[in-house]
Design a protein around this motif. Structure first.
Motif, PDB file in Angstrom:
ATOM      1  N   PRO A  30     121.696  33.678 -26.241  1.00 46.99           N
ATOM      2  CA  PRO A  30     121.791  35.136 -26.069  1.00 46.99           C
ATOM      3  C   PRO A  30     123.192  35.676 -26.318  1.00 46.99           C
ATOM      4  CG  PRO A  30     120.662  34.145 -24.207  1.00 46.99           C
ATOM      5  CD  PRO A  30     121.185  33.029 -25.037  1.00 46.99           C
ATOM      6  N   LEU A  31     124.213  34.926 -25.905  1.00 47.07           N
ATOM      7  CA  LEU A  31     125.582  35.383 -26.150  1.00 47.07           C
ATOM      8  C   LEU A  31     125.922  35.339 -27.632  1.00 47.07           C
ATOM      9  CD1 LEU A  31     127.517  33.842 -23.144  1.00 47.07           C
ATOM     10  CD2 LEU A  31     126.899  36.218 -23.523  1.00 47.07           C
ATOM     11  N   MET A  32     125.383  34.355 -28.330  1.00 49.01           N
ATOM     12  CA  MET A  32     125.628  34.255 -29.775  1.00 49.01           C
ATOM     13  C   MET A  32     124.995  35.439 -30.493  1.00 49.01           C
ATOM     14  SD  MET A  32     127.207  32.143 -31.626  1.00 49.01           S
ATOM     15  CE  MET A  32     127.383  31.531 -33.263  1.00 49.01           C
ATOM     16  N   SER A  33     123.841  35.873 -30.061  1.00 52.78           N
ATOM     17  CA  SER A  33     123.200  37.030 -30.677  1.00 52.78           C
ATOM     18  C   SER A  33     124.041  38.284 -30.459  1.00 52.78           C
ATOM     19  CB  SER A  33     121.805  37.236 -30.093  1.00 52.78           C
ATOM     20  OG  SER A  33     121.001  36.133 -30.378  1.00 52.78           O
ATOM     21  N   GLY A  34     124.584  38.440 -29.263  1.00 50.69           N
ATOM     22  CA  GLY A  34     125.465  39.578 -28.999  1.00 50.69           C
ATOM     23  C   GLY A  34     126.747  39.500 -29.808  1.00 50.69           C
ATOM     24  N   ALA A  35     127.281  38.311 -29.956  1.00 51.88           N
ATOM     25  CA  ALA A  35     128.495  38.136 -30.752  1.00 51.88           C
ATOM     26  C   ALA A  35     128.236  38.458 -32.218  1.00 51.88           C
ATOM     27  CB  ALA A  35     129.020  36.713 -30.606  1.00 51.88           C
ATOM     28  N   ASN A  36     127.031  38.164 -32.707  1.00 45.61           N
ATOM     29  CA  ASN A  36     126.705  38.498 -34.096  1.00 45.61           C
ATOM     30  C   ASN A  36     126.740  40.005 -34.322  1.00 45.61           C
ATOM     31  OD1 ASN A  36     126.401  35.859 -34.869  1.00 45.61           O
ATOM     32  ND2 ASN A  36     124.216  35.833 -34.520  1.00 45.61           N
ATOM     33  N   ALA A  37     126.292  40.776 -33.354  1.00 47.77           N
ATOM     34  CA  ALA A  37     126.350  42.235 -33.480  1.00 47.77           C
ATOM     35  C   ALA A  37     127.800  42.711 -33.539  1.00 47.77           C
ATOM     36  CB  ALA A  37     125.618  42.883 -32.308  1.00 47.77           C
ATOM     37  N   ILE A  38     128.649  42.111 -32.710  1.00 50.82           N
ATOM     38  CA  ILE A  38     130.071  42.475 -32.729  1.00 50.82           C
ATOM     39  C   ILE A  38     130.700  42.085 -34.057  1.00 50.82           C
ATOM     40  CG2 ILE A  38     132.300  41.978 -31.646  1.00 50.82           C
ATOM     41  CD1 ILE A  38     130.716  41.671 -29.007  1.00 50.82           C
ATOM     42  N   HIS A  39     130.338  40.939 -34.591  1.00 54.83           N
ATOM     43  CA  HIS A  39     130.899  40.507 -35.871  1.00 54.83           C
ATOM     44  C   HIS A  39     130.441  41.416 -37.007  1.00 54.83           C
ATOM     45  CE1 HIS A  39     132.882  36.805 -34.590  1.00 54.83           C
ATOM     46  NE2 HIS A  39     131.944  36.800 -33.657  1.00 54.83           N
ATOM     47  N   GLY A  40     129.248  41.969 -36.880  1.00 56.34           N
ATOM     48  CA  GLY A  40     128.800  42.952 -37.874  1.00 56.34           C
ATOM     49  C   GLY A  40     129.685  44.185 -37.867  1.00 56.34           C
ATOM     50  N   ILE A  41     130.087  44.637 -36.686  1.00 58.14           N
ATOM     51  CA  ILE A  41     130.985  45.795 -36.578  1.00 58.14           C
ATOM     52  C   ILE A  41     132.355  45.449 -37.145  1.00 58.14           C
ATOM     53  CG2 ILE A  41     132.136  47.329 -34.920  1.00 58.14           C
ATOM     54  CD1 ILE A  41     129.608  46.951 -33.145  1.00 58.14           C
ATOM     55  N   ILE A  42     132.829  44.243 -36.873  1.00 62.81           N
ATOM     56  CA  ILE A  42     134.117  43.802 -37.411  1.00 62.81           C
ATOM     57  C   ILE A  42     134.066  43.762 -38.935  1.00 62.81           C
ATOM     58  CG2 ILE A  42     135.679  41.818 -37.572  1.00 62.81           C
ATOM     59  CD1 ILE A  42     134.938  41.234 -34.632  1.00 62.81           C
ATOM     60  N   LEU A  43     132.953  43.303 -39.481  1.00 63.64           N
ATOM     61  CA  LEU A  43     132.801  43.254 -40.940  1.00 63.64           C
ATOM     62  C   LEU A  43     132.858  44.653 -41.536  1.00 63.64           C
ATOM     63  CD1 LEU A  43     132.259  41.657 -43.513  1.00 63.64           C
ATOM     64  CD2 LEU A  43     129.829  41.767 -42.976  1.00 63.64           C
ATOM     65  N   VAL A  44     132.192  45.607 -40.914  1.00 65.33           N
ATOM     66  CA  VAL A  44     132.233  46.992 -41.405  1.00 65.33           C
ATOM     67  C   VAL A  44     133.662  47.528 -41.343  1.00 65.33           C
ATOM     68  CG1 VAL A  44     131.474  49.354 -40.896  1.00 65.33           C
ATOM     69  CG2 VAL A  44     129.830  47.486 -40.860  1.00 65.33           C
ATOM     70  N   GLY A  45     134.382  47.243 -40.257  1.00 63.10           N
ATOM     71  CA  GLY A  45     135.778  47.682 -40.142  1.00 63.10           C
ATOM     72  C   GLY A  45     136.658  47.071 -41.210  1.00 63.10           C
ATOM     73  N   ALA A  46     136.462  45.792 -41.503  1.00 61.08           N
ATOM     74  CA  ALA A  46     137.262  45.133 -42.536  1.00 61.08           C
ATOM     75  C   ALA A  46     136.973  45.724 -43.908  1.00 61.08           C
ATOM     76  CB  ALA A  46     136.987  43.633 -42.531  1.00 61.08           C
ATOM     77  N   ILE A  47     135.725  46.094 -44.164  1.00 64.76           N
ATOM     78  CA  ILE A  47     135.373  46.723 -45.445  1.00 64.76           C
ATOM     79  C   ILE A  47     136.026  48.102 -45.550  1.00 64.76           C
ATOM     80  CG2 ILE A  47     133.461  47.694 -46.778  1.00 64.76           C
ATOM     81  CD1 ILE A  47     131.750  45.339 -45.730  1.00 64.76           C
ATOM     82  N   ILE A  48     136.036  48.849 -44.458  1.00 65.32           N
ATOM     83  CA  ILE A  48     136.667  50.178 -44.473  1.00 65.32           C
ATOM     84  C   ILE A  48     138.166  50.054 -44.725  1.00 65.32           C
ATOM     85  CG2 ILE A  48     137.267  52.158 -42.997  1.00 65.32           C
ATOM     86  CD1 ILE A  48     134.459  51.830 -41.733  1.00 65.32           C
ATOM     87  N   VAL A  49     138.819  49.098 -44.073  1.00 64.22           N
ATOM     88  CA  VAL A  49     140.257  48.896 -44.291  1.00 64.22           C
ATOM     89  C   VAL A  49     140.512  48.475 -45.729  1.00 64.22           C
ATOM     90  CG1 VAL A  49     142.224  47.447 -43.663  1.00 64.22           C
ATOM     91  CG2 VAL A  49     140.782  48.414 -41.887  1.00 64.22           C
ATOM     92  N   ALA A  50     139.669  47.590 -46.272  1.00 62.22           N
ATOM     93  CA  ALA A  50     139.857  47.138 -47.656  1.00 62.22           C
ATOM     94  C   ALA A  50     139.674  48.305 -48.625  1.00 62.22           C
ATOM     95  CB  ALA A  50     138.883  46.013 -47.979  1.00 62.22           C
ATOM     96  N   GLY A  51     138.747  49.212 -48.318  1.00 67.42           N
ATOM     97  CA  GLY A  51     138.521  50.353 -49.202  1.00 67.42           C
ATOM     98  C   GLY A  51     139.633  51.368 -49.175  1.00 67.42           C
ATOM     99  N   SER A  52     140.370  51.457 -48.083  1.00 67.31           N
ATOM    100  CA  SER A  52     141.441  52.454 -47.988  1.00 67.31           C
ATOM    101  C   SER A  52     142.823  51.842 -48.124  1.00 67.31           C
ATOM    102  CB  SER A  52     141.332  53.185 -46.640  1.00 67.31           C
ATOM    103  OG  SER A  52     141.537  52.271 -45.581  1.00 67.31           O
ATOM    104  N   ALA A  53     142.913  50.577 -48.519  1.00 65.37           N
ATOM    105  CA  ALA A  53     144.211  49.919 -48.659  1.00 65.37           C
ATOM    106  C   ALA A  53     144.970  50.494 -49.848  1.00 65.37           C
ATOM    107  CB  ALA A  53     144.022  48.421 -48.830  1.00 65.37           C
ATOM    108  N   THR A  54     146.268  50.770 -49.625  1.00 69.53           N
ATOM    109  CA  THR A  54     147.112  51.312 -50.697  1.00 69.53           C
ATOM    110  C   THR A  54     148.100  50.289 -51.205  1.00 69.53           C
ATOM    111  OG1 THR A  54     148.619  52.188 -49.018  1.00 69.53           O
ATOM    112  CG2 THR A  54     146.905  53.670 -49.861  1.00 69.53           C
ATOM    113  N   GLU A  55     148.400  49.285 -50.404  1.00 69.80           N
ATOM    114  CA  GLU A  55     149.352  48.262 -50.811  1.00 69.80           C
ATOM    115  C   GLU A  55     148.610  46.957 -51.104  1.00 69.80           C
ATOM    116  OE1 GLU A  55     152.572  47.903 -48.057  1.00 69.80           O
ATOM    117  OE2 GLU A  55     152.575  50.056 -47.664  1.00 69.80           O
ATOM    118  N   THR A  56     149.199  46.156 -51.958  1.00 67.36           N
ATOM    119  CA  THR A  56     148.552  44.917 -52.397  1.00 67.36           C
ATOM    120  C   THR A  56     148.367  43.945 -51.241  1.00 67.36           C
ATOM    121  OG1 THR A  56     149.579  45.205 -54.550  1.00 67.36           O
ATOM    122  CG2 THR A  56     148.661  43.045 -54.077  1.00 67.36           C
ATOM    123  N   TRP A  57     149.386  43.752 -50.425  1.00 68.44           N
ATOM    124  CA  TRP A  57     149.292  42.787 -49.336  1.00 68.44           C
ATOM    125  C   TRP A  57     148.227  43.208 -48.318  1.00 68.44           C
ATOM    126  CZ3 TRP A  57     150.111  43.825 -44.232  1.00 68.44           C
ATOM    127  CH2 TRP A  57     150.747  45.037 -43.921  1.00 68.44           C
TER     128      TRP A  57
END
Length: 133
Positions: free
Chosen positions: A31-58
């Motif tokens: 059950p905790l792993m299932s909850g962690a998967n939902a959190i990781h989905g949110i983290i993935l969306v956040g990482a995609i948003i940051v990658a889409g708005s990145a202005t510097e190469t690094w």
């Protein structure tokens, strides 16, 4: 925040995360792993948003690495959860033995078989009775 503060927060998060996860019993793992998967989905969306708005190469490279790692973590979490759930589930019948999915009609009760019942004769309890037979 400066780099030293960020590094300190990261190291503390690693230690606290390790201590919390190591104390979880195996019964609560799925059950905790299932909850962690939902959190990781949110983290993935956040990482995609940051990658889409990145202005510097690094920043773009770091965000893409975060997307990659979050994706691996998310998929791995679902694989482990699925495997754990299959361990707790019952075994499936082989294809040759499976019944059609149509609902069965209740069958009539079985008639008692015509087998002979064991004799009701008492067994001798003493040696004298045994010798008399």
């Amino acid at each position: 925040m400066n780099a030293m503060t960020l590094l300190t927060v990261f190291v503390l998060a690693v230690f606290i995360g390790f201590e919390v996860v190591s104390k979880v019993s195996s019964t609560l793992h799925t059950p905790l792993m299932s909850g962690a998967n939902a959190i990781h989905g949110i983290i993935l969306v956040g990482a995609i948003i940051v990658a889409g708005s990145a202005t510097e190469t690094w920043l773009l490279v770091t965000a893409l690495v975060a997307v990659l790692l979050a994706t691996i973590n998310l998929v791995g979490g679902f694989v482990v959860t699925d495997r754990m759930l299959r361990m707790f589930g019952g075994r499936a019948a082989p294809a040759s033995r499976r019944q059609p999915s149509a609902r069965k009609q209740p069958s009539a009760r079985r008639q008692p078989s015509a087998r002979k019942q064991p004799s009701a004769r008492k067994q001798p309890s003493s040696r004298k009775q045994k010798d008399a037979l």
